[in-house]
Design a protein around this motif. Structure first.
Motif, mmCIF file in Angstrom:
data_model
loop_
_atom_site.group_PDB
_atom_site.id
_atom_site.type_symbol
_atom_site.label_atom_id
_atom_site.label_comp_id
_atom_site.label_asym_id
_atom_site.label_seq_id
_atom_site.Cartn_x
_atom_site.Cartn_y
_atom_site.Cartn_z
ATOM 1 N N ALA A 61 -5.091 -3.011 -1.451
ATOM 2 C CA ALA A 61 -3.962 -3.771 -2.007
ATOM 3 C C ALA A 61 -3.065 -2.848 -2.810
ATOM 4 O O ALA A 61 -3.534 -1.968 -3.539
ATOM 5 C CB ALA A 61 -4.488 -4.914 -2.876
ATOM 6 N N GLY A 62 -1.773 -3.046 -2.651
ATOM 7 C CA GLY A 62 -0.806 -2.255 -3.386
ATOM 8 C C GLY A 62 -0.404 -0.971 -2.708
ATOM 9 O O GLY A 62 0.461 -0.238 -3.212
ATOM 10 N N THR A 63 -1.017 -0.652 -1.549
ATOM 11 C CA THR A 63 -0.648 0.556 -0.814
ATOM 12 C C THR A 63 0.766 0.412 -0.266
ATOM 13 O O THR A 63 1.120 -0.647 0.268
ATOM 14 C CB THR A 63 -1.626 0.800 0.355
ATOM 15 O OG1 THR A 63 -2.945 0.911 -0.161
ATOM 16 C CG2 THR A 63 -1.255 2.071 1.114
ATOM 17 N N PRO A 64 1.627 1.417 -0.398
ATOM 18 C CA PRO A 64 2.974 1.333 0.184
ATOM 19 C C PRO A 64 2.896 1.010 1.676
ATOM 20 O O PRO A 64 2.100 1.600 2.404
ATOM 21 C CB PRO A 64 3.548 2.733 -0.053
ATOM 22 C CG PRO A 64 2.804 3.252 -1.240
ATOM 23 C CD PRO A 64 1.425 2.686 -1.121
ATOM 24 N N GLY A 65 3.726 0.062 2.114
ATOM 25 C CA GLY A 65 3.710 -0.350 3.512
ATOM 26 C C GLY A 65 2.618 -1.343 3.836
ATOM 27 O O GLY A 65 2.300 -1.560 5.008
ATOM 28 N N GLU A 66 2.055 -1.986 2.813
ATOM 29 C CA GLU A 66 0.954 -2.925 3.033
ATOM 30 C C GLU A 66 1.380 -4.072 3.938
ATOM 31 O O GLU A 66 0.596 -4.533 4.781
ATOM 32 C CB GLU A 66 0.463 -3.454 1.691
ATOM 33 C CG GLU A 66 -0.708 -4.438 1.807
ATOM 34 C CD GLU A 66 -1.118 -5.003 0.454
ATOM 35 O OE1 GLU A 66 -2.093 -5.783 0.433
ATOM 36 O OE2 GLU A 66 -0.465 -4.676 -0.551
ATOM 37 N N ASP A 67 2.628 -4.533 3.759
ATOM 38 C CA ASP A 67 3.101 -5.641 4.596
ATOM 39 C C ASP A 67 3.161 -5.240 6.066
ATOM 40 O O ASP A 67 2.815 -6.021 6.962
ATOM 41 C CB ASP A 67 4.476 -6.127 4.115
ATOM 42 C CG ASP A 67 5.492 -4.998 3.989
ATOM 43 O OD1 ASP A 67 5.077 -3.807 3.995
ATOM 44 O OD2 ASP A 67 6.698 -5.290 3.881
ATOM 45 N N PHE A 68 3.572 -3.997 6.342
ATOM 46 C CA PHE A 68 3.603 -3.510 7.721
ATOM 47 C C PHE A 68 2.180 -3.387 8.279
ATOM 48 O O PHE A 68 1.907 -3.769 9.421
ATOM 49 C CB PHE A 68 4.326 -2.162 7.771
ATOM 50 C CG PHE A 68 4.322 -1.507 9.127
ATOM 51 C CD1 PHE A 68 4.816 -2.163 10.248
ATOM 52 C CD2 PHE A 68 3.821 -0.227 9.295
ATOM 53 C CE1 PHE A 68 4.811 -1.565 11.497
ATOM 54 C CE2 PHE A 68 3.806 0.384 10.538
ATOM 55 C CZ PHE A 68 4.302 -0.285 11.642
ATOM 56 N N ALA A 69 1.262 -2.894 7.448
ATOM 57 C CA ALA A 69 -0.131 -2.777 7.877
ATOM 58 C C ALA A 69 -0.714 -4.135 8.213
ATOM 59 O O ALA A 69 -1.426 -4.296 9.217
ATOM 60 C CB ALA A 69 -0.947 -2.094 6.780
ATOM 61 N N ASN A 70 -0.416 -5.135 7.376
ATOM 62 C CA ASN A 70 -0.940 -6.483 7.633
ATOM 63 C C ASN A 70 -0.403 -7.041 8.948
ATOM 64 O O ASN A 70 -1.127 -7.724 9.680
ATOM 65 C CB ASN A 70 -0.588 -7.408 6.472
ATOM 66 C CG ASN A 70 -1.348 -7.046 5.210
ATOM 67 O OD1 ASN A 70 -2.404 -6.418 5.269
ATOM 68 N ND2 ASN A 70 -0.811 -7.430 4.050
#
Length: 725
Positions: A412-421
């Motif tokens: 959680a909180g990693t840059p680009g998390e939304d893209f990873a999800n």
């Protein structure tokens, strides 16, 4: 005083000296034969074996040698520092002891580090000596016939030493008498016999009761093997030899040796023959091979059929697969041959467990593509080509298991998390679907999020990322930052090392830009789809060589192609052609303007075991080709680019403007009951209405969009065209 009694002593007859010439590498085999023929005092030289013996040994060598090219009887040996010396020495021989002025003759010369440097002039001087002697002694002279003389004489000059010999064989001994027809670049019978012998199959025939040549050409390997197994003298089928026009010929001796050979053949016939099976892709070559088999008296022994390598399977639990595949002397052919070898190795691994593979090639480096662990290597020559005969039983090239991706969530909180999800969410159904359908190359992301404007495709264990060029309204620096972030996320989610991640930027190409190679190493990777194999390039061009969105279209073509002739226009890398061939098309024609695409199409066909005249590849502009084409096809596939500008031929193609002309020309080539599939990926495309009035047209776009492209159903459109009743 009584006279002293004297007794006339018989002068001991001096042995004759013979030389058998042969291809380089065959000297040990020829030496064995000469010993069996009774030769003594053998001496071996590169490409030749000489010996001493009576005339019978020379006759036996002519009749029984499978590996020698010519048998020469030495007439004289002398010093020849000049051509004048040649003339003088040749004049000392009484030529009418050997032939009359009514016979024709020819002289052939070989020079090895000789003081004389012109072989034809040397031959001419010997010929002059012979002719002048006949004219001086008899007032008449024999004629020279360089092509079909009654007698041939051979002059060999090495340094200043010369040997002048009578050629007992006449025509080269590789001309057995059974080859009535041949394909392109046939294998000489002498070399074929050597390949059979060195393969070791004759010693294993009891344990390997099948000899199979999947690319048999004129059938020479199989014929020679059958003749050797039955102890048939290779010279029995010949009608003439050079010694038959020789004044000193002993016909009674020759007749005795021939009868002896006939008796040996009768005793040597196997009670139960092994199977001799030959296949070739070219029907004309198959017809020629069958004629040769019949001429050799082996109609009931050797079975020749037309078959592609793709259809090869094992006819028995044990045997020897012996073959002389194409060499690929031209660069474009060499690339295809490399993948043909890979196909052969894969087929051998999958279908021929327990068999021996004997593989003759001028490309031993490419032979490693078979994945074989070679136990023996024999260096031979096919004319000037350095070749090797490789034999082995183990195939070390193991089929690579289908790579299974296991995407991992990011903290959680990693840059680009939304893209990873989003990637992980897409992968859940796609990976399950791909495993169920045994699909190894598919799309997992296609600009689903506007801020991450890229496509992600999985090709087995490789990840292929295409960045769509951002619109002018987007700050380039910000777009670059987002793309770099996306790449970090992709590597982390798929745990993909940099060596398996390939990145490209995709933008609208103008003019010649669309054909320019990108920077890269040019490595081709092999991937699987629908039982076929394809070569993809992740570095040199924007497209890999395999349009993933056409997966269902290719499958459709494979099913429809059964028993039909197939035409593939704007064929790209020929993937649709491979499906059609695999599906049972009787023939295929593949047309594209790009020589690079045609070369890849040829390689893709070879990788799947297809080739020969049934699968034509044509480098041409499709519209120009259609205007001059005359053949009709049962199935046609057209997938043109939206826009094409040939940098070589200054030809322009625009799908919207030119599609009516293209389709009308193509429909002229479609059989009355045939089917044409037309596809393109121009999003603003509008099919001209008149086409629907002139032909039966049905759009099938929804049926051709694969599951992994359902999020982007406008990826392409596709129609069926038929002639109206």
């Amino acid at each position: 005083m009584q006279p002293v009694a004297t007794t006339a002593r018989k002068k001991k007859k001096q042995p004759l000296r013979f030389t058998a010439t042969c291809g380089f590498g065959l000297e040990p085999l020829v030496s064995e034969e000469i010993v069996q023929c009774g030769g003594e005092a053998l001496a071996t030289h590169p490409g030749a074996v000489s010996w001493s013996g009576g005339l019978e040994t020379g006759y036996r060598a002519c009749l029984w040698s499978r590996f020698a090219s010519r048998i020469l009887l030495e007439l004289t040996r002398f010093d020849a520092p000049t051509t004048d010396a040649l003339y003088a020495q040749a004049s000392t021989i009484l030529w009418d002891d050997h032939f009359t002025w009514k016979s024709t003759f020819a002289v052939h010369t070989t020079l090895v580090n000789a003081a004389i440097n012109h072989s034809q002039f040397a031959s001419l001087r010997v010929k002059d000596a012979i002719v002048d002697q006949f004219r001086k002694r008899f007032g008449k002279r024999p004629d020279v016939d360089p092509l079909h003389p009654d007698l041939r004489f051979h002059l060999h000059v090495q340094g200043t030493g010369a040997a002048l010999s009578l050629d007992l064989s006449g025509d080269s001994l590789h001309r057995r008498g059974y080859r009535v027809d041949s394909g392109e670049a046939p294998l000489k019978e002498t070399l074929a016999a050597a390949i059979v012998r060195l393969s070791g199959w004759l010693d294993r025939a009891g344990d390997e009761p099948v000899l199979l040549d999947p690319m048999c050409g004129s059938g020479t390997l199989l014929i020679e093997a059958a003749l050797m197994l039955s102890d048939s003298a290779p010279g029995l089928l010949r009608k003439t030899f050079g010694f038959m026009a020789w004044n000193k010929h002993d016909p009674q001796l020759w007749d005795r040796l021939v009868q002896e050979a006939v008796d040996r053949e009768s005793r040597g016939m196997p009670a139960v023959w092994p199977q001799f099976i030959g296949y070739d892709a070219d029907p004309k070559v198959v017809a020629a091979a069958r004629k040769n088999v019949i001429a050799a008296g082996l109609r009931e022994v050797v079975d020749i059929k037309q078959r592609q390598l793709a259809r090869l399977n094992s006819p028995a639990p044990a045997g020897c697969l012996l073959t002389n595949p194409p060499y690929g002397e031209r660069l474009s052919e060499k690339e295809a041959v490399k993948y043909l070898y890979r196909c052969l190795g894969r087929t051998f691994r999958d279908q021929f467990a327990g068999w021996t593979l004997a593989f003759f090639t001028a490309n031993p480096d490419l032979a490693e593509m078979t994945g074989m662990q070679w136990q023996e290597r024999h260096r031979l020559f096919n004319g000037p080509l350095k070749c090797q005969l490789l034999t082995g039983r183990e195939n070390t090239l193991q089929e690579q298991a289908i790579h299974r991706w296991t995407p991992a969530s990011l903290p959680a909180g990693t840059p680009g998390e939304d893209f990873a999800n989003r990637l992980i969410k897409n992968c859940e159904p796609l990976l399950r679907w791909a495993q169920e359908e045994q699909i190894t190359c598919f799309r997992v992301y296609d600009a689903d999020m506007p801020e991450y404007n890229l496509a992600v495709d999985l090709y087995e264990e490789w990840v292929h990322v295409q960045e769509y060029a951002p619109p002018a309204s987007v700050d380039p620096a910000k777009a670059e930052q987002r793309f770099a972030q996306a790449l970090q996320v992709i590597r982390a989610v798929f745990d993909a090392p940099r060596s398996r991640l390939f990145i490209k930027t995709r933008k609208k190409q103008k003019g010649a830009q669309q054909y320019q190679k990108k920077e890269g190493g040019g490595t081709l990777h092999e991937v699987r789809e629908g039982g076929c194999r394809f070569l993809v390039n992740f570095t040199d061009y924007l497209d890999t060589g395999l349009f993933l969105d056409h997966r269902l279209t290719r499958e459709r073509l494979g099913v429809l192609a059964q028993g039909k002739t197939f035409l593939n226009l704007f064929a790209y890398t020929g993937t649709a052609t491979v499906y059609a061939a695999m599906g049972g098309a009787t023939s295929t024609t593949t047309v594209d303007i790009s020589d690079a695409y045609i070369a890849r199409a040829r390689a893709n066909l070879a990788l799947n075991g297809f080739g020969g005249p049934q699968h034509q590849l044509v480098e041409a502009d499709c519209l120009e080709w259609l205007q001059r084409a005359r053949e009709r096809y049962g199935l046609i596939f057209i997938d043109p680019p939206t826009f094409s500008n040939s940098r070589h031929r200054k030809l322009l193609f625009d799908i919207q403007k030119d599609h009516p002309t293209l389709l009308r020309l193509a429909m002229q080539r479609l059989a009355k009951d045939g089917l044409l599939l037309f596809s393109n990926n121009f999003r603003k495309f509008v099919l001209e209405e008149s086409l629907g009035r002139d032909f039966e047209v049905r759009e099938i776009s929804d049926e051709t969009i694969p599951f992994d492209f359902q999020r982007n159903r406008r990826i392409h459109r596709c129609w069926e065209f038929r002639h109206r009743p």
